[in-house]
Motif scaffolding. Structure first.
Motif, PDB file in Angstrom:
ATOM      1  N   UNK A  27      -6.139 -28.269 -74.635  1.00 44.60           N
ATOM      2  CA  UNK A  27      -7.077 -29.383 -74.635  1.00 44.60           C
ATOM      3  C   UNK A  27      -7.404 -29.754 -73.188  1.00 44.60           C
ATOM      4  N   UNK A  28      -8.663 -29.855 -72.883  1.00 48.36           N
ATOM      5  CA  UNK A  28      -9.103 -30.065 -71.507  1.00 48.36           C
ATOM      6  C   UNK A  28      -9.035 -31.545 -71.139  1.00 48.36           C
ATOM      7  N   UNK A  29      -7.822 -32.073 -71.056  1.00 49.32           N
ATOM      8  CA  UNK A  29      -7.622 -33.491 -70.770  1.00 49.32           C
ATOM      9  C   UNK A  29      -8.137 -33.854 -69.380  1.00 49.32           C
ATOM     10  N   UNK A  30      -7.878 -32.998 -68.408  1.00 50.41           N
ATOM     11  CA  UNK A  30      -8.242 -33.283 -67.024  1.00 50.41           C
ATOM     12  C   UNK A  30      -9.747 -33.476 -66.861  1.00 50.41           C
ATOM     13  N   UNK A  31     -10.528 -32.502 -67.305  1.00 56.16           N
ATOM     14  CA  UNK A  31     -11.987 -32.579 -67.133  1.00 56.16           C
ATOM     15  C   UNK A  31     -12.575 -33.771 -67.866  1.00 56.16           C
ATOM     16  N   UNK A  32     -12.132 -33.972 -69.107  1.00 60.06           N
ATOM     17  CA  UNK A  32     -12.683 -35.049 -69.936  1.00 60.06           C
ATOM     18  C   UNK A  32     -12.390 -36.421 -69.327  1.00 60.06           C
ATOM     19  N   UNK A  33     -11.151 -36.643 -68.934  1.00 56.19           N
ATOM     20  CA  UNK A  33     -10.793 -37.965 -68.409  1.00 56.19           C
ATOM     21  C   UNK A  33     -11.409 -38.224 -67.040  1.00 56.19           C
ATOM     22  N   UNK A  34     -11.601 -37.193 -66.255  1.00 58.62           N
ATOM     23  CA  UNK A  34     -12.281 -37.385 -64.966  1.00 58.62           C
ATOM     24  C   UNK A  34     -13.722 -37.847 -65.185  1.00 58.62           C
ATOM     25  N   UNK A  35     -14.357 -37.335 -66.227  1.00 59.83           N
ATOM     26  CA  UNK A  35     -15.714 -37.782 -66.552  1.00 59.83           C
ATOM     27  C   UNK A  35     -15.713 -39.242 -66.996  1.00 59.83           C
ATOM     28  N   UNK A  36     -14.698 -39.623 -67.751  1.00 59.57           N
ATOM     29  CA  UNK A  36     -14.584 -41.020 -68.192  1.00 59.57           C
ATOM     30  C   UNK A  36     -14.413 -41.939 -66.989  1.00 59.57           C
ATOM     31  N   UNK A  37     -13.574 -41.522 -66.045  1.00 62.56           N
ATOM     32  CA  UNK A  37     -13.339 -42.331 -64.844  1.00 62.56           C
ATOM     33  C   UNK A  37     -14.610 -42.467 -64.018  1.00 62.56           C
ATOM     34  N   UNK A  38     -15.341 -41.373 -63.850  1.00 62.19           N
ATOM     35  CA  UNK A  38     -16.584 -41.414 -63.059  1.00 62.19           C
ATOM     36  C   UNK A  38     -17.627 -42.313 -63.715  1.00 62.19           C
ATOM     37  N   UNK A  39     -17.721 -42.229 -65.030  1.00 61.03           N
ATOM     38  CA  UNK A  39     -18.683 -43.062 -65.754  1.00 61.03           C
ATOM     39  C   UNK A  39     -18.340 -44.540 -65.599  1.00 61.03           C
ATOM     40  N   UNK A  40     -17.062 -44.852 -65.684  1.00 59.22           N
ATOM     41  CA  UNK A  40     -16.628 -46.251 -65.573  1.00 59.22           C
ATOM     42  C   UNK A  40     -16.939 -46.820 -64.199  1.00 59.22           C
ATOM     43  N   UNK A  41     -16.514 -46.131 -63.156  1.00 63.87           N
ATOM     44  CA  UNK A  41     -16.698 -46.675 -61.806  1.00 63.87           C
ATOM     45  C   UNK A  41     -18.167 -46.682 -61.394  1.00 63.87           C
ATOM     46  N   UNK A  42     -18.967 -45.763 -61.965  1.00 63.82           N
ATOM     47  CA  UNK A  42     -20.416 -45.776 -61.705  1.00 63.82           C
ATOM     48  C   UNK A  42     -21.033 -47.063 -62.244  1.00 63.82           C
ATOM     49  N   UNK A  43     -20.597 -47.479 -63.437  1.00 61.12           N
ATOM     50  CA  UNK A  43     -21.146 -48.704 -64.036  1.00 61.12           C
ATOM     51  C   UNK A  43     -20.673 -49.946 -63.288  1.00 61.12           C
ATOM     52  N   UNK A  44     -19.420 -49.925 -62.788  1.00 60.27           N
ATOM     53  CA  UNK A  44     -18.890 -51.076 -62.052  1.00 60.27           C
ATOM     54  C   UNK A  44     -19.578 -51.235 -60.701  1.00 60.27           C
ATOM     55  N   UNK A  45     -19.720 -50.125 -59.973  1.00 61.60           N
ATOM     56  CA  UNK A  45     -20.313 -50.172 -58.631  1.00 61.60           C
ATOM     57  C   UNK A  45     -21.832 -50.096 -58.647  1.00 61.60           C
ATOM     58  N   UNK A  46     -22.399 -49.831 -59.835  1.00 60.35           N
ATOM     59  CA  UNK A  46     -23.845 -49.642 -59.951  1.00 60.35           C
ATOM     60  C   UNK A  46     -24.319 -48.512 -59.037  1.00 60.35           C
ATOM     61  N   UNK A  48     -24.346 -43.940 -58.812  1.00 60.86           N
ATOM     62  CA  UNK A  48     -24.205 -42.719 -59.595  1.00 60.86           C
ATOM     63  C   UNK A  48     -23.176 -41.791 -58.952  1.00 60.86           C
ATOM     64  N   UNK A  49     -22.009 -41.730 -59.559  1.00 57.33           N
ATOM     65  CA  UNK A  49     -20.945 -40.855 -59.054  1.00 57.33           C
ATOM     66  C   UNK A  49     -20.803 -39.584 -59.892  1.00 57.33           C
ATOM     67  N   UNK A  50     -21.788 -39.321 -60.747  1.00 57.39           N
ATOM     68  CA  UNK A  50     -21.657 -38.210 -61.705  1.00 57.39           C
ATOM     69  C   UNK A  50     -21.482 -36.856 -61.027  1.00 57.39           C
ATOM     70  N   UNK A  51     -22.036 -36.699 -59.842  1.00 58.23           N
ATOM     71  CA  UNK A  51     -21.930 -35.414 -59.136  1.00 58.23           C
ATOM     72  C   UNK A  51     -20.835 -35.416 -58.072  1.00 58.23           C
ATOM     73  N   UNK A  52     -20.020 -36.442 -58.075  1.00 59.62           N
ATOM     74  CA  UNK A  52     -18.935 -36.555 -57.090  1.00 59.62           C
ATOM     75  C   UNK A  52     -17.604 -36.151 -57.699  1.00 59.62           C
ATOM     76  N   UNK A  53     -16.702 -35.694 -56.864  1.00 59.90           N
ATOM     77  CA  UNK A  53     -15.326 -35.505 -57.279  1.00 59.90           C
ATOM     78  C   UNK A  53     -14.609 -36.849 -57.131  1.00 59.90           C
TER      79      UNK A  53
END
Length: 268
Positions: A27-46, A48-53
């Motif tokens: 199960x690809x836990x790492x990739x999936x959860x990293x996307x969740x983290x990026x989505x969350x902080x993008x919404x908080x900071x307003x 777009x971190x989607x293309x960032x590590x």
């Protein structure tokens, strides 16, 4: 991203402030959860971190914690900074994201426990792990547990069939039962399987990479298991030899690659 991971992201619902995302091998836990983290902080900071590590995100609302590859675990000294981060006052939501929850020792979790209990709903502590049993029960009882499901064999086969790949049925079957192989990307996974097919065709392992040889042994074990019903005697003999080779590869005082390759070649 693989379709079953997208499916999970689209259907998971809202993120709970204290959540452990977990799954077993495959199960690809790492990739999936990293996307969740990026989505969350993008919404908080307003922003777009989607293309960032995650390692490159500089935000006072986000703290990323993972094990140093040179160390065996995350020492308690490295938990002081994220603990202080959680203790700071803030007017916005913030997140501590721990990649590899199995890498924190019990004393480390104990140091985070009180902070987790005292923090409000605007403080998100997200833990990602492939080994839920390694997380102390005191932590699990205070967190929401979210399992990332392993895709079914049928689901993976359907995905592979859509790609019209020039792979053998054995290779497609192996990938379908071992979806973790696809985490490196479909193109790389196909190249890997094609190399395995070359080894089989030439009845010779043309590699000096111990991990590659170990992974190829997994493929051979899978194939021998398929043949047990039709070629029971030979397959069981080869299966026993390959499983013994697999163990020897992983031992600290293991056999030389030349000896390992000779033993594997005898099973081809």
């Amino acid at each position: 991203m693989l379709p079953w991971n997208n499916k999970f992201l689209e259907s998971r619902g809202s993120l709970k402030p204290k959540t452990i995302f977990y799954g077993s091998d495959g199960q690809d836990v790492k990739t999936v959860t990293r996307e969740i983290a990026k989505s969350f902080i993008s919404s908080v900071d307003n922003k777009d971190y989607s293309n960032c590590e995650l390692e490159d995100i500089a935000s006072h609302n986000f703290y990323f914690l993972k094990k140093d590859p040179e160390k065996n675990n995350i020492p308690i000294a490295e938990l002081r900074a994220p603990r202080d981060f959680l203790s700071l006052g803030s007017s916005s939501k913030r997140m501590l994201f721990i990649q590899g929850g199995e890498d924190i020792r019990i004393d480390g979790y104990n140091s985070l426990l009180k902070v987790a209990e005292d923090s409000g709903d605007d403080t998100y502590i997200i833990i990602a792990t492939n080994d839920l049993s390694s997380i102390p029960s005191t932590i699990k009882s205070r967190f929401h547990l979210s399992r990332i499901p392993k895709p079914s064999v049928k689901e993976v086969k359907g995905y592979l069939s859509e790609k019209s790949l020039s792979l053998s049925s054995d290779a497609i079957g192996f990938l379908s039962e071992n979806p973790k192989e696809l985490e490196v990307g479909l193109e790389e996974a196909v190249k890997k399987m094609e190399k395995y097919e070359t080894f089989l065709k030439k009845k010779d392992i043309q590699s000096k990479d111990r991990k590659e040889i170990s992974d190829f042994t997994d493929y051979l074990i899978y194939m021998q298991k398929l043949n047990i019903s039709s070629k029971a005697r030979t397959s069981l003999k080869n299966l026993g030899e390959l499983m013994d080779v697999k163990k020897s590869i992983d031992l600290p005082n293991n056999l030389s690659l030349d000896v390992i390759k000779l033993r594997i070649n005898s099973c081809l």
